[in-house]
Scaffold this motif. Structure first.
Motif, PDB file in Angstrom:
ATOM      1  N   ALA A 166      12.283   2.219  12.139  1.00  0.00           N
ATOM      2  CA  ALA A 166      12.268   2.526  10.709  1.00  0.00           C
ATOM      3  C   ALA A 166      13.058   1.481   9.924  1.00  0.00           C
ATOM      4  O   ALA A 166      12.774   1.230   8.748  1.00  0.00           O
ATOM      5  CB  ALA A 166      12.849   3.919  10.466  1.00  0.00           C
ATOM      6  N   ALA A 167      14.047   0.858  10.600  1.00  0.00           N
ATOM      7  CA  ALA A 167      14.849  -0.203   9.972  1.00  0.00           C
ATOM      8  C   ALA A 167      14.220  -1.580  10.155  1.00  0.00           C
ATOM      9  O   ALA A 167      14.811  -2.589   9.765  1.00  0.00           O
ATOM     10  CB  ALA A 167      16.262  -0.191  10.537  1.00  0.00           C
ATOM     11  N   GLY A 168      13.038  -1.631  10.790  1.00  0.00           N
ATOM     12  CA  GLY A 168      12.303  -2.889  10.886  1.00  0.00           C
ATOM     13  C   GLY A 168      12.477  -3.669  12.164  1.00  0.00           C
ATOM     14  O   GLY A 168      12.023  -4.812  12.256  1.00  0.00           O
ATOM     15  N   GLN A 169      13.107  -3.060  13.183  1.00  0.00           N
ATOM     16  CA  GLN A 169      13.364  -3.780  14.427  1.00  0.00           C
ATOM     17  C   GLN A 169      12.405  -3.316  15.524  1.00  0.00           C
ATOM     18  O   GLN A 169      12.434  -2.154  15.934  1.00  0.00           O
ATOM     19  CB  GLN A 169      14.805  -3.552  14.894  1.00  0.00           C
ATOM     20  N   PRO A 170      11.545  -4.196  16.063  1.00  0.00           N
ATOM     21  CA  PRO A 170      10.682  -3.812  17.180  1.00  0.00           C
ATOM     22  C   PRO A 170      11.514  -3.465  18.418  1.00  0.00           C
ATOM     23  O   PRO A 170      12.494  -4.141  18.731  1.00  0.00           O
ATOM     24  CB  PRO A 170       9.831  -5.061  17.430  1.00  0.00           C
TER      25      PRO A 170
END
Length: 235
Positions: free
Chosen positions: A90-94
């Motif tokens: 959700a914070a953009g980290q795969p």
């Protein structure tokens, strides 16, 4: 500066104010802190997370077969890994979850070379399921996985504890923070860093350990950039 890092997190870091369960808000704040610290560093990050917020074999499993109680705890670590994955993505980290206990609907099986490939591609690998065997703590799992994937260091995250002290600072107001020590010194002085099996393995293989407060603003960023924070333990 570290290239590849293994971060050991306590399950309690995801819990509500009572130290139990999984709080989506608390988990999101922790995930955002980790993702923010990673930005622009190029650090490859693997995470081992405990399950103490959901189950502790020694405490919750009284009267049970000890191995069964430990397996329940391993399942708890996968639940925590799923919550952390959701918050980090959700914070953009795969991310990828890999479990030592096979449960392919929610996690990939842990395969060393596949884990390393995920790291090379910039994915954070969250390691659940312990090491797949009872009677070992997640401290030992952290050391074992760090050595397997070729990590440069194990970061032992703490909450409101900024390193290793020469005595318990909660009981001794004159306790002094130890900035640096060898593995052998930690063993001989019986300083509380990690369990004895994990610490001995780190000493045998020359794997450095950093003990630090992950909730102190900026600490994780500094470590990823190679700055000194907390207590460094090395050969």
């Amino acid at each position: 500066m570290f290239k590849r890092v293994l971060l050991k997190l306590s399950g309690e870091f995801l819990a509500n104010e009572n130290g139990f369960g999984i709080s989506p808000e608390t988990t999101a704040l922790l995930a955002q802190r980790i993702v923010r610290a990673l930005e622009g560093t190029g650090v490859e990050l693997a995470i081992v997370i405990g399950g103490g917020n959901l189950w502790r074999g020694a405490r919750n499993g009284k009267g049970m077969d000890a191995a069964t109680a430990d397996y329940i705890g391993m399942l708890g670590t996968v639940m925590n890994a799923m919550a952390l994955q959701d918050a980090m993505e959700a914070a953009g980290q795969p991310t990828r979850i890999m479990s030592a206990i096979q449960m392919q609907a929610v996690a990939e099986p842990y395969i060393r070379r596949r884990a390393m490939r995920h790291l090379e591609k910039g994915r954070v690998v969250i390691l659940g399921g312990g090491n797949g065997a009872p009677f070992f703590t997640t401290d030992t799992t952290s050391t074992l996985r760090a050595l397997e994937i070729g990590a440069d260091v194990v970061l032992m995250a703490k909450n409101k504890v900024d390193g290793v002290y020469d005595s318990d600072p909660r009981k001794n107001p004159d306790a002094k923070l130890i900035g640096q020590a060898t593995h052998l010194e930690v063993v001989e002085r019986r300083l509380e860093v990690m369990d004895a099996t994990a610490l001995t393995l780190c000493m045998d293989k020359g794997l450095p350990i950093v003990v630090f407060d992950i909730f102190e603003e900026g600490n994780l960023e500094k470590l990823f950039k190679g700055e000194r924070v907390g207590t460094l333990i090395q050969s």
